[in-house]
Design an enzyme around this catalytic site. Structure first.
Site, PDB file in Angstrom:
ATOM      1  CD1 TRP A 182      -2.733   1.610   0.475  1.00  0.00           C
ATOM      2  CD2 TRP A 182      -1.614   2.289   2.283  1.00  0.00           C
ATOM      3  NE1 TRP A 182      -3.252   2.824   0.852  1.00  0.00           N
ATOM      4  CE2 TRP A 182      -2.579   3.273   1.962  1.00  0.00           C
ATOM      5  CE3 TRP A 182      -0.780   2.513   3.378  1.00  0.00           C
ATOM      6  CZ2 TRP A 182      -2.746   4.447   2.701  1.00  0.00           C
ATOM      7  CZ3 TRP A 182      -0.939   3.678   4.119  1.00  0.00           C
ATOM      8  CH2 TRP A 182      -1.923   4.630   3.780  1.00  0.00           C
ATOM      9  CG  ASP A 349     -13.086   9.038  -2.241  1.00  0.00           C
ATOM     10  OD1 ASP A 349     -13.075   8.134  -1.388  1.00  0.00           O
ATOM     11  OD2 ASP A 349     -12.434   8.978  -3.295  1.00  0.00           O
ATOM     12  NE  ARG A 426     -10.326   2.559   5.311  1.00  0.00           N
ATOM     13  CZ  ARG A 426     -10.922   3.350   4.457  1.00  0.00           C
ATOM     14  NH1 ARG A 426     -11.753   2.864   3.565  1.00  0.00           N
ATOM     15  NH2 ARG A 426     -10.703   4.637   4.452  1.00  0.00           N
ATOM     16  CE  LYS A 459     -11.065   6.371  -5.286  1.00  0.00           C
ATOM     17  NZ  LYS A 459     -10.473   7.468  -4.493  1.00  0.00           N
ATOM     18  CG  ASP A 461     -11.720   2.160  -2.617  1.00  0.00           C
ATOM     19  OD1 ASP A 461     -10.800   1.356  -2.815  1.00  0.00           O
ATOM     20  OD2 ASP A 461     -11.597   3.177  -1.906  1.00  0.00           O
ATOM     21  CG  ASP A 531      -4.873   5.340  -1.098  1.00  0.00           C
ATOM     22  OD1 ASP A 531      -5.571   5.704  -2.063  1.00  0.00           O
ATOM     23  OD2 ASP A 531      -5.295   4.577  -0.209  1.00  0.00           O
TER      24      ASP A 531
END
Ligand code: DGJ
Length: 715
Positions: A182, A349, A426, A459, A461, A531
């Site tokens: 990441w 987002d 997460r 988007k 994800d 990111d």
């Protein structure tokens, strides 16, 4: 013109491409398909000259088949290298003995497809190998169809790769590949291969940040950026995958890959078919630069959903500005500011839905949060449209928080094992998209969202890897098929949404660049590269990305400093010049930008609009790698050589060495090119190629963009 011919006397097929040739042939007893040639373009007669009669093995402990150069290796007999196919039949027999059955080919406007069918001698399994070549390209697309033709119960597939590639027998090969994590995706690594296996893989359910399913091989590390033979391959698959590069005891190198066989079993019932993902091979004798340019053209012309000439609009995404604290007012304000800069798509987002105030809750509840958007999203969308921009929205449909209405209603919809933890990452769990009810729910939910709002960009994800990939209700029916069916259903949902909403463009994101591969690229317009938006780190990430994937799909944002990831501060022009090397976006908090910064941004955005077709759809020449010095540079040339864009980025000047000379490539030597951005200086193509473009970089983090346009005038 791509062309596939069959030579009946030698039982060989010759695949002719733009600048390369590929040749395969049947063994005399028709029990194996042999690789004969893959390399620069040669006449058919030369390829046929390479056909060798099979000889009995003189190596003790080996068989001639096991030591031969098979195109696709079914496990069975005396084969000990990494196989491509391993099955178990219902009566417990393991191992395949197949015979050639028939072949055929079809021509289309784009190229030609060849298929070769093999059948197990005793069991109802057929294996059809496909090869597709395209006019104007040097790729061979390969995939496999397995079919249980019935009569002996289910066939359990234990390993099913898509192709086996065999670069010619040479001295040692160097393997180049892309690895990372990441915030540090697509880093370039290379290793000289010795005897044994080098395995690249993902066991995470998705493509992964850790390794990208792309490789390049060159012999004795002879290839450079500009020259030398390179054999490359890439998988079109967005789930767990595996590529095995194996150097055999007698020197042979082969490379097989496809859906990862780890924890994988797939029951093929009577009458059922299974199409395996495409594994694409590409040869170039123009070094790593040539390989990348060929991959890019293939992606633009044959993989991506949009046309090769389409350009991506400039995007603003409010994630780094407002994170989860989105609301109608702050998004309206950001939209006004973005539009004033010349932005073309405004994207909200994470945080607009359910009880999504942080990452603890809300995933799964894809309805607008009425506290944040009391009037829903439509008034904001209308304003965005009035400002001349398209509206885009973030979703993460494959995920659910425990704290969500969806999870409370369907706790069995996530991957899990009985009597085991449901490991959160997460704070989220992965929905079992292999289930058809989850697939239906996902499609209906997103279809409704897109039908009720004028959303023109999504988007998509995906912020965690799979764990406990179980499906207890299916314990009797092989739940290990989830590795395959999750991705197939993901593709189905995307394909259906695209069919129902053809005006919507998609971006693939997975915590940055965790889902970038040829499979997803055939369904999305672009990808979120990383990111990590620190400009210097990005030069490295973007260089690796460009080895395999086209600049047009590489989304790059200009964000604020100090950068949240690295705490580094670099000038705005450097940040713009780095982000302009791909598909430009803005991700900073515009409400804090000074008037001067906005003015600068407006000017860069206007410039980018003038040059983006060259950057996004031209030919990329990596002039200087960020890995080898304090100045990196890249050049983009329009397909007709009429325009050139050069970026030079210097990060830490030493010894007062300001002037950098950059010999350019791919220009017409006797044409003249005018410097459009600076002083209008006129250069001949020969001058630019030999003497080079001179760029003056001052101090740390300085950069330039030079735009050259071919003129009719002479010096
Ligand atoms: C990870 C993505 O890479 C980010 O750009 C952002 O969309 C966050 N997820 C939102 O949760």
């Amino acid at each position: 013109m791509a062309d596939i011919t069959y030579d009946a006397s030698s039982r060989c097929w010759i695949l002719q491409m733009e600048a390369s040739t590929y040749c395969i042939g049947l063994s005399q007893d028709e029990s194996s398909l042999q690789h004969i040639y893959w390399g620069p373009h040669i006449p058919a007669a030369t390829a046929l000259e390479m056909v060798q009669p099979s000889k009995p093995s003189r190596a003790p402990f080996e068989s001639s088949t096991g030591n031969s150069r098979e195109e696709y290796v079914p496990w069975g007999e005396m084969r000990f290298s990494e196989p491509s196919l391993k099955v178990e039949y219902a009566d417990g027999t393991r191992g395949i003995e197949w015979l050639f059955e028939e072949h055929g080919s079809e021509r289309s406007e784009a190229g030609q497809t060849l298929w070769l069918r093999f059948r197990d001698r005793a069991y109802p399994l057929t294996v059809t190998l496909y090869y597709r070549v395209y006019n104007g390209h040097d790729v061979v697309e390969r995939w496999v169809r397995l079919e249980n033709t019935g009569g002996s119960g289910p066939v359990t597939i234990e390993q099913a790769f898509s192709a086996d590639w065999r670069p010619p027998r040479r001295e040692r090969y160097r393997l180049t590949y892309l690895h990372g994590r990441w915030g540090k995706e697509t880093q370039i690594a290379e290793t000289m291969l010795g005897p044994g296996k080098f395995v690249l893989e993902s066991r995470r359910g998705t493509t992964s940040h850790q390794f990208n399913p792309w490789i390049a091989l060159d012999s004795e590390a002879r290839a450079t950026e500009e020259s030398g033979e390179v054999w490359s391959a890439a998988l079109a698959w967005s789930g767990s995958w595996k590529i095995v590069v194996e150097t055999m005891p007698y020197g042979e190198l082969h490379c097989t890959g496809g859906v990862n066989d780890f924890d994988f079993r797939y029951p093929l019932n009577e009458g059922a078919q299974l199409d395996l993902p495409t594994f694409v091979g590409l040869y170039s004798n123009e070094g790593f630069g040539g390989v990348s340019r060929r991959w890019h053209r293939y992606e633009l012309e044959q993989v991506l959903p949009a046309s090769p000439e389409a350009v991506r609009p400039i995007l603003y995404n409010s994630w780094e500005a407002t994170a989860f604290a989105v609301n109608e007012q702050n998004q309206m304000e950001l939209a006004e500011q973005a539009a004033a800069l010349g932005v073309e798509v405004f994207v909200i987002d994470d945080g607009w839905f359910g009880e999504r105030n942080n990452d603890l809750a809300g995933l799964g509840d894809w309805t607008v949060n009425r506290e944040k958007f009391p009037r829903g999203l439509n008034p904001l969308i209308a304003r965005v449209n009035t400002l001349g921009m398209q509206f885009g929205l973030w979703v993460e449909p494959e995920m659910v928080n425990r704290d969500s209405d969806l999870y409370r209603a369907h706790p069995d919809w996530v991957y899990h094992f009985r009597n085991r933890s449901r490991t959160e990452s997460r704070h989220q769990l992965v929905l079992n998209l292999a289930r058809n009810d989850v697939r239906e729910w996902m499609f209906m939910t997103l279809d409704k969202l897109l039908s009720e709002h004028n959303i023109e960009f999504v988007k998509w994800d995906m912020n965690r890897s799979f764990s406990e990939p179980g499906w207890p209700d299916e314990a009797e029916h092989n739940p290990q098929r989830v590795w395959l069916d999750h991705v197939r259903n993901l593709y189905w949902v995307l394909d259906e949404l695209r069919r129902r909403h053809p005006n919507v463009a998609f971006e693939s994101c997975s915590g940055g660049g965790g889902r970038i591969d040829l499979g997803i690229l055939s369904r999305v317009e672009q990808v979120w590269t990383s990111d990590n938006t620190d400009a210097l780190d990005r030069l490295h990430i973007q260089e690796g990305f460009s080895y395999a994937y086209a600049p047009r799909v590489m989304m790059c944002w200009v964000t604020d400093c100090p950068n949240f990831f690295t705490q580094r501060t670099v000038p705005l022009h450097y940040r713009f010049h780095v982000a302009m090397a791909g598909s430009l976006g803005i991700g900073g908090d515009l409400s804090h930008w000074t008037l001067q910064e906005r003015e600068e941004a407006r000017s860069f955005i206007a410039t980018y609009k003038r040059v983006r077709s060259v950057i996004q759809n031209g030919l990329l020449y990596r002039l200087r790698s960020p890995r080898t010095g304090s100045v990196a540079a890249a050049q983009y040339v329009a397909l007709d050589s009429s325009e050139v864009v050069v970026f030079a980025w210097g990060h830490s000047q030493q010894f007062g060495e300001r002037e950098v000379s950059l010999p350019l490539q791919g220009l017409e030597e006797d044409a003249h090119y005018a410097d459009e951005v600076n002083d209008g200086t006129l250069y001949s193509g020969a001058y630019l190629a030999q003497k080079g473009l001179s760029v003056n970089l001052v101090g740390d983090f300085d950069s330039r963009m030079i735009h050259l346009v071919r003129t009719k005038s002479t010096r």
